[in-house]
Enzyme design. Structure first.
Site, PDB file in Angstrom:
ATOM      1  N   GLY A  87      -7.970  26.406 -20.026  1.00 47.73           N
ATOM      2  CA  GLY A  87      -9.615  24.747 -20.167  1.00 47.73           C
ATOM      3  C   GLY A  87      -8.240  23.929 -19.528  1.00 47.73           C
ATOM      4  O   GLY A  87      -7.201  23.944 -19.187  1.00 47.73           O
ATOM      5  N   ALA A  88      -8.931  22.820 -20.092  1.00 51.51           N
ATOM      6  CA  ALA A  88      -8.720  21.535 -19.502  1.00 51.51           C
ATOM      7  C   ALA A  88      -8.922  21.321 -18.128  1.00 51.51           C
ATOM      8  O   ALA A  88      -7.903  21.441 -17.565  1.00 51.51           O
ATOM      9  CB  ALA A  88      -7.386  21.241 -20.098  1.00 51.51           C
ATOM     10  N   LEU A  89      -9.798  21.889 -17.402  1.00 54.44           N
ATOM     11  CA  LEU A  89     -10.334  22.071 -16.620  1.00 54.44           C
ATOM     12  C   LEU A  89      -9.876  20.748 -15.649  1.00 54.44           C
ATOM     13  O   LEU A  89     -10.411  19.869 -16.042  1.00 54.44           O
ATOM     14  CB  LEU A  89     -11.905  23.217 -16.296  1.00 54.44           C
TER      15      LEU A  89
ATOM     16  N   GLY B  89      -8.198  22.113  -9.371  1.00 48.82           N
ATOM     17  CA  GLY B  89      -7.316  23.636  -9.096  1.00 48.82           C
ATOM     18  C   GLY B  89      -8.039  24.229 -10.158  1.00 48.82           C
ATOM     19  O   GLY B  89      -8.169  25.405  -8.980  1.00 48.82           O
ATOM     20  N   HIS B  90      -8.680  24.117 -11.200  1.00 52.36           N
ATOM     21  CA  HIS B  90      -9.021  25.835 -11.769  1.00 52.36           C
ATOM     22  C   HIS B  90     -10.462  26.222 -10.940  1.00 52.36           C
ATOM     23  O   HIS B  90     -10.705  27.010 -10.578  1.00 52.36           O
ATOM     24  CB  HIS B  90      -9.324  25.164 -13.061  1.00 52.36           C
TER      25      HIS B  90
ATOM     26  N   GLN C 100       2.686  31.998 -25.996  1.00 48.94           N
ATOM     27  CA  GLN C 100       3.584  31.417 -24.691  1.00 48.94           C
ATOM     28  C   GLN C 100       3.764  30.573 -24.544  1.00 48.94           C
ATOM     29  O   GLN C 100       4.623  29.614 -24.006  1.00 48.94           O
ATOM     30  CB  GLN C 100       2.602  32.051 -22.971  1.00 48.94           C
TER      31      GLN C 100
ATOM     32  N   LYS D 137       0.255  28.091  -7.792  1.00 47.30           N
ATOM     33  CA  LYS D 137       1.589  27.156  -8.395  1.00 47.30           C
ATOM     34  C   LYS D 137       2.402  27.806  -9.390  1.00 47.30           C
ATOM     35  O   LYS D 137       3.704  26.934  -9.337  1.00 47.30           O
ATOM     36  CB  LYS D 137       0.305  25.570  -9.146  1.00 47.30           C
TER      37      LYS D 137
ATOM     38  N   VAL E 152      -3.335  23.529  -5.862  1.00 56.82           N
ATOM     39  CA  VAL E 152      -4.464  21.835  -4.994  1.00 56.82           C
ATOM     40  C   VAL E 152      -3.832  21.036  -5.564  1.00 56.82           C
ATOM     41  O   VAL E 152      -3.524  20.503  -6.890  1.00 56.82           O
ATOM     42  CB  VAL E 152      -5.873  22.069  -6.205  1.00 56.82           C
TER      43      VAL E 152
HETATM   44  P1  AMP Z   1      -3.427  27.507 -16.770  1.00 50.73           P
HETATM   45  O1  AMP Z   1      -4.785  26.490 -17.268  1.00 50.73           O
HETATM   46  O2  AMP Z   1      -2.415  26.160 -16.343  1.00 50.73           O
HETATM   47  O3  AMP Z   1      -2.728  28.261 -18.123  1.00 50.73           O
HETATM   48  O4  AMP Z   1      -4.062  27.150 -15.360  1.00 50.73           O
HETATM   49  C1  AMP Z   1      -5.078  28.774 -15.265  1.00 50.73           C
HETATM   50  C2  AMP Z   1      -4.791  29.192 -13.761  1.00 50.73           C
HETATM   51  O5  AMP Z   1      -5.500  28.069 -12.494  1.00 50.73           O
HETATM   52  C3  AMP Z   1      -3.142  30.194 -13.178  1.00 50.73           C
HETATM   53  O6  AMP Z   1      -4.031  31.084 -12.944  1.00 50.73           O
HETATM   54  C4  AMP Z   1      -2.817  28.782 -13.215  1.00 50.73           C
HETATM   55  O7  AMP Z   1      -1.399  29.229 -11.877  1.00 50.73           O
HETATM   56  C5  AMP Z   1      -4.137  28.569 -11.856  1.00 50.73           C
HETATM   57  N1  AMP Z   1      -4.027  26.862 -11.566  1.00 50.73           N
HETATM   58  C6  AMP Z   1      -3.519  25.813 -12.271  1.00 50.73           C
HETATM   59  N2  AMP Z   1      -3.095  24.347 -11.766  1.00 50.73           N
HETATM   60  C7  AMP Z   1      -3.136  25.279 -10.247  1.00 50.73           C
HETATM   61  C8  AMP Z   1      -3.289  23.979  -9.663  1.00 50.73           C
HETATM   62  N3  AMP Z   1      -3.300  23.453  -9.013  1.00 50.73           N
HETATM   63  N4  AMP Z   1      -3.941  24.745  -8.211  1.00 50.73           N
HETATM   64  C9  AMP Z   1      -4.333  25.869  -8.348  1.00 50.73           C
HETATM   65  N5  AMP Z   1      -4.170  26.732  -9.330  1.00 50.73           N
HETATM   66  C10 AMP Z   1      -4.016  26.158 -10.865  1.00 50.73           C
END
Ligand code: AMP
Length: 276
Positions: free
Chosen positions: A28-30, A33-34, A61, A149, A176
């Site tokens: 979350g906290a989308l 990138g998401h 984690q 990333k 992204v």
């Molecule tokens: P998170 O919510 O941070 O656990 O990320 C969820 C998914 O989004 C994971 O597969 C991350 O690698 C991907 N993600 C996070 N930030 C980016 C970004 N800037 N560009 C592309 N994918 C991202």
């Protein structure tokens, strides 16, 4: 968009559907990138298929004393972003739903997780592998998308799928970035103004390393110097590794990846680049 908060209904929905299902696991906290991962998920699922997003801040984690408690959880905003992005199913379980009993079984990758972030964050990838395995079992997707990333995470998930025979295709998505090159991250919002101003040095240092010759030691030295020139930075690690084995290399070839983790204040940022 359908929202499920309990495992039983999410699971029975997923199992009763024959169409291609593409999962994007998130905490979350989308951010943009998401959203790019959701767009790619739709492309892979097709209009007939289903895009499933999970939002779960996984306590397993996070280290004790880490940012689990303060990790941003903008529930309503996230749901609205999913809706706008055309997500079909949002799976958003509470912690007590995901870990209803004290777990005594965990999933651990024992090789790739020994280096880089695995070394700095003991137990982190055990938590990731465990929760991703649970999500795979609950939602049984055909495809799951992870961002490049989190390059070590992506390598470990591929290994998880290979070694535990999940019938799921893993797709990596390019990083992204903000306009100044900083990789989009939910943790960027922790940065104060001065830290935020200095953080793009990571991207600049990685780009510079691309044409720094073939000696890993020399490239690393320059990379460290460049990052350390930002007064608020504190390097956790900077390593040049083989993209598959994640073992350090001394000579830079087409499989070499430069990966860095750097603190700005309390906030730890990661980034990486393929050097060839
Ligand atoms: P998170 O919510 O941070 O656990 O990320 C969820 C998914 O989004 C994971 O597969 C991350 O690698 C991907 N993600 C996070 N930030 C980016 C970004 N800037 N560009 C592309 N994918 C991202």
């Amino acid at each position: 968009m359908q929202i499920f908060t309990d495992i039983r209904s999410a699971s029975s929905h997923a199992r009763n559907l024959c169409q291609r299902q593409v999962l994007v696991p998130t905490m979350g906290a989308l951010h943009r990138g998401h959203l790019e991962l959701f767009r790619l998920a739709r492309e892979l699922a097709g209009q007939e298929g289903e895009v499933i997003v999970s939002i779960f801040v996984n306590p397993l984690q996070f280290a004790a004393g880490g940012d689990y408690g303060k990790y941003p959880r903008p529930e309503a905003g996230d749901a609205a972003l999913c809706q706008q992005a055309g997500v079909d199913v949002l799976f958003r379980p509470a912690t007590a739903e995901m870990y209803a009993t004290e777990p005594s079984v965990f999933v651990e990758e024992t090789e790739l997780a020994q280096t880089l972030c695995g070394k700095s964050r003991p137990g982190h990838f055990r938590g990731v592998c465990t929760v991703v395995s649970k999500l795979f079992n609950i939602l049984t997707p055909d495809v799951a998308i992870f961002g490049e990333k989190d390059f070590q995470q992506l390598a470990i998930i591929r290994r998880l799928v290979r070694d535990l025979n999940f019938e799921i295709e893993i797709v990596g998505a390019p990083t992204v970035r903000e306009e100044d090159g900083l990789a989009c991250s939910s943790r960027n919002q922790y940065l104060n103004v001065a830290e935020r101003e200095q953080a793009p040095v990571l991207r600049r240092a990685l780009l510079r390393a691309k044409d720094g010759g073939t000696s890993a030691a020399e490239v690393l030295k320059k990379t460290r110097e460049m990052i350390s020139a930002a007064p608020l930075s504190r390097i956790d690690y900077a390593s040049i590794v083989d993209a598959e084995s994640l073992q350090p290399v001394s000579l830079i070839d087409e499989n070499a990846v430069l990966a860095v983790a750097v603190f700005f204040g309390q906030t730890r940022l990661i980034d990486n680049i393929r050097l060839r």
